[in-house]
Write an enzyme that holds these catalytic residues in place. Structure first.
Site, PDB file in Angstrom:
ATOM      1  N   PRO A  12      44.030 -12.671 -12.502  1.00 21.27           N
ATOM      2  CA  PRO A  12      42.771 -11.927 -12.557  1.00 21.27           C
ATOM      3  C   PRO A  12      42.183 -11.565 -11.200  1.00 21.27           C
ATOM      4  CG  PRO A  12      42.720 -13.730 -14.118  1.00 21.27           C
ATOM      5  CD  PRO A  12      44.008 -13.863 -13.342  1.00 21.27           C
ATOM      6  N   ASN A  13      41.725 -10.334 -11.128  1.00 20.60           N
ATOM      7  CA  ASN A  13      40.981  -9.782  -9.984  1.00 20.60           C
ATOM      8  C   ASN A  13      41.836  -9.497  -8.752  1.00 20.60           C
ATOM      9  OD1 ASN A  13      38.393  -9.834 -11.285  1.00 20.60           O
ATOM     10  ND2 ASN A  13      38.442 -12.053 -11.092  1.00 20.60           N
ATOM     11  N   ARG A  20      38.048  -6.478  -2.452  1.00 16.19           N
ATOM     12  CA  ARG A  20      37.456  -7.741  -2.916  1.00 16.19           C
ATOM     13  C   ARG A  20      37.243  -8.709  -1.740  1.00 16.19           C
ATOM     14  NH1 ARG A  20      40.634 -12.393  -6.427  1.00 16.19           N
ATOM     15  NH2 ARG A  20      38.814 -13.726  -6.725  1.00 16.19           N
ATOM     16  N   TYR A  25      39.863 -12.420   1.651  1.00 16.29           N
ATOM     17  CA  TYR A  25      41.195 -12.017   1.182  1.00 16.29           C
ATOM     18  C   TYR A  25      41.865 -10.950   2.046  1.00 16.29           C
ATOM     19  CZ  TYR A  25      39.746 -14.580  -2.980  1.00 16.29           C
ATOM     20  OH  TYR A  25      39.318 -15.559  -3.839  1.00 16.29           O
ATOM     21  N   ASN A  76      50.446 -16.455  -8.327  1.00 15.36           N
ATOM     22  CA  ASN A  76      49.074 -16.614  -7.878  1.00 15.36           C
ATOM     23  C   ASN A  76      48.204 -16.354  -9.103  1.00 15.36           C
ATOM     24  OD1 ASN A  76      46.530 -16.573  -6.898  1.00 15.36           O
ATOM     25  ND2 ASN A  76      46.900 -15.078  -5.258  1.00 15.36           N
ATOM     26  N   ALA A  79      41.763 -17.184 -10.517  1.00 15.01           N
ATOM     27  CA  ALA A  79      40.871 -18.234 -11.029  1.00 15.01           C
ATOM     28  C   ALA A  79      41.508 -19.041 -12.155  1.00 15.01           C
ATOM     29  CB  ALA A  79      39.565 -17.602 -11.503  1.00 15.01           C
ATOM     30  N   GLU A 100      53.392 -22.030  -6.360  1.00 14.87           N
ATOM     31  CA  GLU A 100      51.990 -21.598  -6.469  1.00 14.87           C
ATOM     32  C   GLU A 100      51.591 -20.923  -5.157  1.00 14.87           C
ATOM     33  OE1 GLU A 100      49.376 -24.853  -7.489  1.00 14.87           O
ATOM     34  OE2 GLU A 100      47.583 -23.706  -6.933  1.00 14.87           O
ATOM     35  N   HIS A 102      48.547 -18.755  -2.907  1.00 12.10           N
ATOM     36  CA  HIS A 102      47.159 -18.292  -2.760  1.00 12.10           C
ATOM     37  C   HIS A 102      46.986 -17.632  -1.399  1.00 12.10           C
ATOM     38  CE1 HIS A 102      45.932 -20.470  -6.320  1.00 12.10           C
ATOM     39  NE2 HIS A 102      46.621 -21.492  -5.867  1.00 12.10           N
ATOM     40  N   ARG A 109      37.380 -24.298   0.128  1.00  8.19           N
ATOM     41  CA  ARG A 109      36.308 -23.448  -0.406  1.00  8.19           C
ATOM     42  C   ARG A 109      35.413 -24.257  -1.357  1.00  8.19           C
ATOM     43  NH1 ARG A 109      38.993 -18.105  -2.511  1.00  8.19           N
ATOM     44  NH2 ARG A 109      36.781 -17.527  -2.639  1.00  8.19           N
TER      45      ARG A 109
END
Ligand code: DQA
Length: 152
Positions: A12-13, A20, A25, A76, A79, A100, A102, A109
């Site tokens: 998502p996103n 964004r 990012y 990735n 969320a 995984e 990111h 964070r």
């Protein structure tokens, strides 16, 4: 499957990369990341198929369909990293070596990003290198697959 084939999934996103929260990012788009990954894969004698969805079910379906079609997975989950037992179960179910990925370092964070629901199903994690995380994860995954590293 002749060349090693890697499935790269973004959640998502991540289709909004480029606009964004660029301070977190960066300004590179997901299409640009995918193009760079394809180039890196070619140079490493591998194939990569890149997909993105905002829907957990799509991601679960693609992981299931990877069985027999891909040797490794880069994921990735955005969320969904922090919530999705369904993605954890899917990775465990297919038992395809999975890394995984990111762009940011979730551990540095908000506290809700510190828990990854999928980490325990993955062989490794690459985080915090911005768009480079994808390529570093690809190199690591291909190296592990070729060396037959445990879990890969
Ligand atoms: C992310 C980190 C997640 O916490 C966040 O929800 C994202 C992006 C990253 O690539 O840094 O959507 O997965």
């Amino acid at each position: 499957m002749s060349n090693l084939s890697i499935l790269c999934i973004s959640g998502p996103n991540l289709q909004l990369l480029g606009v964004r929260e660029p301070s977190i990012y960066g300004t590179i788009t997901l299409d640009e990341i995918h193009a760079a990954l394809a180039g890196a894969a070619q140079a490493l004698n591998a194939d990569v198929v890149c997909r993105q969805s905002n829907h957990e079910g799509d991601i679960v379906t693609w992981i299931g369909e990877a069985l027999g079609n891909h040797h490794g997975i880069l994921i990735n989950p955005g969320a969904l990293t922090h919530t999705s037992i369904a993605i954890y179960d899917a990775i465990k179910a297919v038992a395809i070596p999975t890394v995984e990925v990111h762009l940011s370092n979730p551990d540095a964070r908000e506290s809700f990003r510190r828990r990854s629901r999928i980490a325990a199903a993955c062989m490794a994690r690459v985080a915090g290198f911005g768009d480079q995380s994808y390529q570093l994860a690809l190199e690591g995954l291909l190296g592990a697959l070729r060396r037959n590293v445990k879990n890969a």
